[in-house]
Design a protein around this motif. Structure first.
Motif, PDB file in Angstrom:
ATOM      1  N   PRO A   1       2.865   3.180  -4.201  1.00  0.00           N
ATOM      2  CA  PRO A   1       2.112   3.271  -2.958  1.00  0.00           C
ATOM      3  C   PRO A   1       1.123   2.136  -2.814  1.00  0.00           C
ATOM      4  O   PRO A   1       0.762   1.481  -3.793  1.00  0.00           O
ATOM      5  N   GLN A   2       0.696   1.914  -1.566  1.00  0.00           N
ATOM      6  CA  GLN A   2      -0.293   0.877  -1.308  1.00  0.00           C
ATOM      7  C   GLN A   2      -1.647   1.339  -1.833  1.00  0.00           C
ATOM      8  O   GLN A   2      -1.968   2.521  -1.780  1.00  0.00           O
ATOM      9  N   GLY A   3      -2.417   0.405  -2.365  1.00  0.00           N
ATOM     10  CA  GLY A   3      -3.786   0.720  -2.732  1.00  0.00           C
ATOM     11  C   GLY A   3      -3.928   1.282  -4.130  1.00  0.00           C
ATOM     12  O   GLY A   3      -3.131   0.991  -5.003  1.00  0.00           O
TER      13      GLY A   3
ATOM     14  N   LYS B   1       4.721  -0.038   8.426  1.00  0.00           N
ATOM     15  CA  LYS B   1       5.450  -0.329   7.193  1.00  0.00           C
ATOM     16  C   LYS B   1       5.149   0.714   6.118  1.00  0.00           C
ATOM     17  O   LYS B   1       6.063   1.285   5.511  1.00  0.00           O
ATOM     18  N   SER B   2       3.853   0.949   5.897  1.00  0.00           N
ATOM     19  CA  SER B   2       3.490   1.957   4.887  1.00  0.00           C
ATOM     20  C   SER B   2       3.984   3.339   5.314  1.00  0.00           C
ATOM     21  O   SER B   2       4.426   4.134   4.476  1.00  0.00           O
ATOM     22  N   THR B   3       3.907   3.606   6.609  1.00  0.00           N
ATOM     23  CA  THR B   3       4.366   4.907   7.110  1.00  0.00           C
ATOM     24  C   THR B   3       5.863   5.078   6.853  1.00  0.00           C
ATOM     25  O   THR B   3       6.312   6.176   6.485  1.00  0.00           O
TER      26      THR B   3
ATOM     27  N   ILE C   1       8.180  -0.388  -2.690  1.00  0.00           N
ATOM     28  CA  ILE C   1       6.926  -0.925  -3.211  1.00  0.00           C
ATOM     29  C   ILE C   1       6.093  -1.525  -2.088  1.00  0.00           C
ATOM     30  O   ILE C   1       6.575  -2.354  -1.325  1.00  0.00           O
ATOM     31  N   ASP C   2       4.870  -1.039  -1.974  1.00  0.00           N
ATOM     32  CA  ASP C   2       4.026  -1.353  -0.818  1.00  0.00           C
ATOM     33  C   ASP C   2       2.915  -2.321  -1.190  1.00  0.00           C
ATOM     34  O   ASP C   2       1.930  -1.941  -1.829  1.00  0.00           O
ATOM     35  N   GLU C   3       3.084  -3.565  -0.804  1.00  0.00           N
ATOM     36  CA  GLU C   3       2.073  -4.608  -0.988  1.00  0.00           C
ATOM     37  C   GLU C   3       1.556  -4.715  -2.419  1.00  0.00           C
ATOM     38  O   GLU C   3       0.353  -4.556  -2.660  1.00  0.00           O
ATOM     39  N   PRO C   4       2.443  -5.010  -3.360  1.00  0.00           N
ATOM     40  CA  PRO C   4       2.016  -5.064  -4.766  1.00  0.00           C
ATOM     41  C   PRO C   4       1.072  -6.207  -5.067  1.00  0.00           C
ATOM     42  O   PRO C   4       0.337  -6.131  -6.047  1.00  0.00           O
TER      43      PRO C   4
HETATM   44 MG   LIG Z   1       0.595  -0.863   4.931  1.00  0.00          MG
END
Ligand SMILES: [Mg+2]
Ligand SMILES: Nc1ncnc2c1ncn2[C@@H]1O[C@H](COP(=O)(O)OP(=O)(O)O)[C@@H](O)[C@H]1O
Length: 254
Positions: free
Chosen positions: A87-89, A45-47, A162-165
């Protein structure tokens, strides 16, 4: 093709160096859609989000945005085309203050003054205003995610990835982020949201896309799939007691 803000991925293969992670992703997201991108850990997913944004090794396939092939372009080129990413993180510039981070984001604000835009995001996220002179790296992980969200919102993109907000956020902060995503969506922004909290994702998104082993294995309306069926898909790639669901390759496009 018209310059409609449509994001179309065709047989996208991408990864990290020699490593292949996305194994032929097809996805067609129209203007104003709210898509929840889900799947088990490591599904890619993030990729996928990073690939759209030009942050991975692009191998083959096509990514069309507003009719233009953008697959393999650099992040700066993607950003200038009205695509925003959270981005995630943790945030990208931990050694700058919150205000400096927002100034960075405002570097390419279109048509509007940076001060007005900062006031706008500060009004959305008062915690950022209160701490604007502190180093971003001293915020909690959740607060840094909030800052990244604010930075993306400040640019008022046509589509936001939006990645895992919600990771690491308090329930109150999650509420603020999802409320803001809803508001952005109501304003016509296309949203592609990666979210582990499938219940929350299915509450806000209209469409559910499930990724597994670097491929889209389910693509349909969020209200056409139950949480149990999602769980089946995550675990085995199939839904027990149900014939195949539509995938993006089977959906007809105009
Ligand atoms: Mg991810
Ligand atoms: N920078 C990287 N370099 C090499 N492999 C990576 C990198 N980032 C992620 N991966 C690998 O790519 C796969 C997919 O990861 P990711 O896209 O983060 O999955 P998800 O977001 O769905 O949990 C995983 O096997 C992960 O280990």
């Amino acid at each position: 093709m018209a310059a409609e803000p449509r994001l179309v991925l065709h047989d996208v293969r991408a990864g990290y160096g020699a490593l292949d992670i996305l194994n032929g992703v097809d996805l067609d997201v129209g203007p104003g859609e709210f898509v929840a991108l889900m799947g088990p850990n490591g599904a890619g997913k993030s990729t996928l989000i990073k690939t759209i944004f030009g942050m991975t090794t692009f191998k083959s396939g096509q990514i069309h945005w507003k009719g233009e092939q953008i697959g393999g372009l650099k992040p700066k080129a993607i950003l200038s085309r009205g695509i925003g990413i959270v981005p995630q993180g943790r945030c990208n510039f931990p050694l700058m203050t919150i205000e400096e981070n927002l100034d960075m984001a405002g570097y390419i604000v279109r048509d509007r003054g940076i001060k007005a835009e900062k006031d706008y995001v500060y009004s959305l996220f008062p915690i950022l205003r209160n701490r604007r002179h502190q180093l971003a790296g001293n915020l909690s992980g959740g607060e840094q995610q909030l800052l990244e969200t604010a930075m993306a919102v400040l640019r008022r993109p046509d589509v936001i990835l939006i990645d895992e907000p919600s990771v690491g956020l308090s329930p109150a902060a999650i509420g603020i982020v999802f409320k803001e995503l809803n508001r952005l969506h109501a304003g016509g922004c296309t949203i592609i949201l990666v979210e582990q909290n499938t219940r929350k994702a299915m509450e806000v998104a209209e469409r559910a896309v499930v990724l597994r082993l670097g491929k889209v294995i389910w693509d349909g309306r969020a209200n056409e799939i139950t949480h149990r069926e999602l769980g089946d898909l995550f675990m085995s790639g199939q839904i027990a007691n149900r014939s195949a669901a539509p995938t993006s390759t089977e959906r007809s496009h105009t």
